[in-house]
Design a protein around this motif. Structure first.
Motif, PDB file in Angstrom:
ATOM      1  N   TYR A 182       2.737   2.345  -2.247  1.00 16.26           N
ATOM      2  CA  TYR A 182       2.660   2.973  -3.561  1.00 16.26           C
ATOM      3  C   TYR A 182       1.445   3.895  -3.639  1.00 16.26           C
ATOM      4  CZ  TYR A 182       6.126  -0.489  -5.023  1.00 16.26           C
ATOM      5  OH  TYR A 182       7.266  -1.240  -5.130  1.00 16.26           O
ATOM      6  N   GLU A 183       0.339   3.449  -3.084  1.00 14.32           N
ATOM      7  CA  GLU A 183      -0.861   4.284  -3.075  1.00 14.32           C
ATOM      8  C   GLU A 183      -0.667   5.513  -2.193  1.00 14.32           C
ATOM      9  OE1 GLU A 183      -4.637   1.622  -3.064  1.00 14.32           O
ATOM     10  OE2 GLU A 183      -3.027   0.456  -2.109  1.00 14.32           O
ATOM     11  N   ARG A 210      -0.931   9.484  -3.296  1.00  7.67           N
ATOM     12  CA  ARG A 210      -1.779  10.474  -2.627  1.00  7.67           C
ATOM     13  C   ARG A 210      -0.949  11.634  -2.097  1.00  7.67           C
ATOM     14  NH1 ARG A 210      -4.138   5.573  -0.556  1.00  7.67           N
ATOM     15  NH2 ARG A 210      -6.135   5.154  -1.590  1.00  7.67           N
ATOM     16  N   VAL A 221      -1.870   3.714 -10.646  1.00  7.46           N
ATOM     17  CA  VAL A 221      -0.982   2.960  -9.766  1.00  7.46           C
ATOM     18  C   VAL A 221      -1.459   1.522  -9.593  1.00  7.46           C
ATOM     19  CG1 VAL A 221       0.024   2.819  -7.458  1.00  7.46           C
ATOM     20  CG2 VAL A 221      -0.293   5.051  -8.550  1.00  7.46           C
ATOM     21  N   VAL A 222      -2.706   1.371  -9.121  1.00  8.35           N
ATOM     22  CA  VAL A 222      -3.193   0.027  -8.786  1.00  8.35           C
ATOM     23  C   VAL A 222      -3.424  -0.807 -10.037  1.00  8.35           C
ATOM     24  CG1 VAL A 222      -5.007  -1.280  -7.632  1.00  8.35           C
ATOM     25  CG2 VAL A 222      -4.219   0.890  -6.653  1.00  8.35           C
ATOM     26  N   THR A 256      -5.302   7.305  -8.297  1.00  3.10           N
ATOM     27  CA  THR A 256      -4.440   6.287  -7.685  1.00  3.10           C
ATOM     28  C   THR A 256      -4.764   4.908  -8.219  1.00  3.10           C
ATOM     29  OG1 THR A 256      -4.291   7.602  -5.663  1.00  3.10           O
ATOM     30  CG2 THR A 256      -3.720   5.270  -5.498  1.00  3.10           C
ATOM     31  N   ILE A 257      -6.058   4.614  -8.353  1.00  2.00           N
ATOM     32  CA  ILE A 257      -6.459   3.313  -8.890  1.00  2.00           C
ATOM     33  C   ILE A 257      -6.082   3.195 -10.362  1.00  2.00           C
ATOM     34  CG2 ILE A 257      -8.451   1.858  -9.447  1.00  2.00           C
ATOM     35  CD1 ILE A 257      -9.775   2.854  -6.905  1.00  2.00           C
ATOM     36  N   ASN A 288      -8.325   9.524  -5.351  1.00  2.00           N
ATOM     37  CA  ASN A 288      -8.523   8.077  -5.194  1.00  2.00           C
ATOM     38  C   ASN A 288      -8.638   7.390  -6.555  1.00  2.00           C
ATOM     39  OD1 ASN A 288      -8.454   8.234  -2.403  1.00  2.00           O
ATOM     40  ND2 ASN A 288     -10.668   8.539  -2.226  1.00  2.00           N
ATOM     41  N   PRO A 314       0.811  -1.235   0.000  1.00  5.79           N
ATOM     42  CA  PRO A 314       0.000   0.000   0.000  1.00  5.79           C
ATOM     43  C   PRO A 314       0.835   1.272   0.000  1.00  5.79           C
ATOM     44  CG  PRO A 314      -0.009  -1.012   2.178  1.00  5.79           C
ATOM     45  CD  PRO A 314       0.699  -1.959   1.279  1.00  5.79           C
TER      46      PRO A 314
END
Length: 275
Positions: free
Chosen positions: A171-172, A176, A189-190, A185-186, A182, A169
């Motif tokens: 990386y998230e 941020r 990154v995710v 980030t998804i 949010n 987590p």
């Protein structure tokens, strides 16, 4: 001084022979169908082969007295794609949701994977009866879709759980800290980091749906999918055209797997170039 080659133990050759027999047992029937699909025009359903030709592949795309190859293949393809999309989206969202504990999470998890231990034919029968009770005639895009999701979603969920359990987590948090929202980030990154796993879920769910028989048997109604069409044709078709169909559909399955693996390798190469 020359090195002496280490002598392998007897157990190695025993295990190698056992593995070879296992591979032959696993792929022997597929190889038999593949060979017999190239029978000559006067060939039958069994060995020995009577010549070699591509006649039955050409006959496969002609109008058949029994069976609807084109329609059943199209329905299986559409159903598989819909199941794939739904499974990927829901599995990804569930994987994100289960990263944090919440009230009732264990109950929801066990309910989600309970369909794996229930016989497939019972799930098919139950969903078909439910649609009949509510007077909604089963169609491949309604009841069959629900039946297939009970088979593909648990696998997708388990895969995403394994992926997010080892997801860092930090990386998230770094995204941020740099001002990402949010959704950003998804998105940036995710998704790129779990992308290969999502491709695996997509391939897995599509292939499971594409060749599913038991969970489609009581839910497809009058519109057969390809597995049901093949099963119905086994009592009527007496020519190698059935083997040609098996070869074509198997080749299509390998094509889907190849595309998925190629996509994973491409994503990893791009990720390595960016790094």
């Amino acid at each position: 001084m020359a090195k002496t080659r280490e002598r392998r133990p007897t157990s190695f050759y025993f295990l190698a022979a056992f593995f070879t027999l296992f591979v032959l047992f696993l792929y022997g029937p597929m190889l038999t169908i593949f060979i017999l699909s190239f029978q000559g025009e006067n060939g039958g359903l069994t060995f020995p082969m009577n010549g070699f030709s591509f006649h039955w592949f050409g006959n496969l795309f002609e109008r058949q007295a029994v069976g609807d190859f084109g329609g059943s293949f199209t329905r299986s393809l559409k159903l598989g794609l819909i199941v794939m999309i739904v499974t990927v989206v829901v599995s990804f969202m569930a994987g994100l949701a289960f990263r944090r504990r919440f009230r009732g999470d264990s109950i929801i998890f066990y309910l989600a994977i309970a369909s794996l231990i229930v016989p497939s034919i019972l799930i098919s029968l139950g969903i078909g009866l439910l649609f009949n009770i509510v007077e909604w005639q089963p169609q491949w895009f309604t009841s069959a879709l629900g039946a297939h999701l009970t088979w593909t979603f648990p696998f997708g969920l388990l895969i995403m759980f394994a992926v997010f359990n080892r997801f860092d987590p930090s990386y998230e948090e770094a995204a941020r800290d740099l001002g990402a929202s949010n959704w950003q980030t998804i998105q940036y990154v995710v998704l790129p980091m779990v992308g290969p796993s999502l491709i695996g879920v997509a391939m897995f769910s599509f292939t499971l749906s594409y060749d599913e028989f038991a969970r489609t048997l009581m839910t497809a109604g009058s519109l057969n999918t390809l597995p049901l069409e093949i099963y119905g044709m086994t009592t009527n078709v007496t020519t190698p055209v059935l083997y040609a169909l098996g070869t074509v559909t198997t080749g299509f399955s390998f094509l889907v797997i190849g595309i998925a693996l190629g996509s994973v390798l491409l994503m990893r190469r791009r990720k390595g170039q960016k790094a």
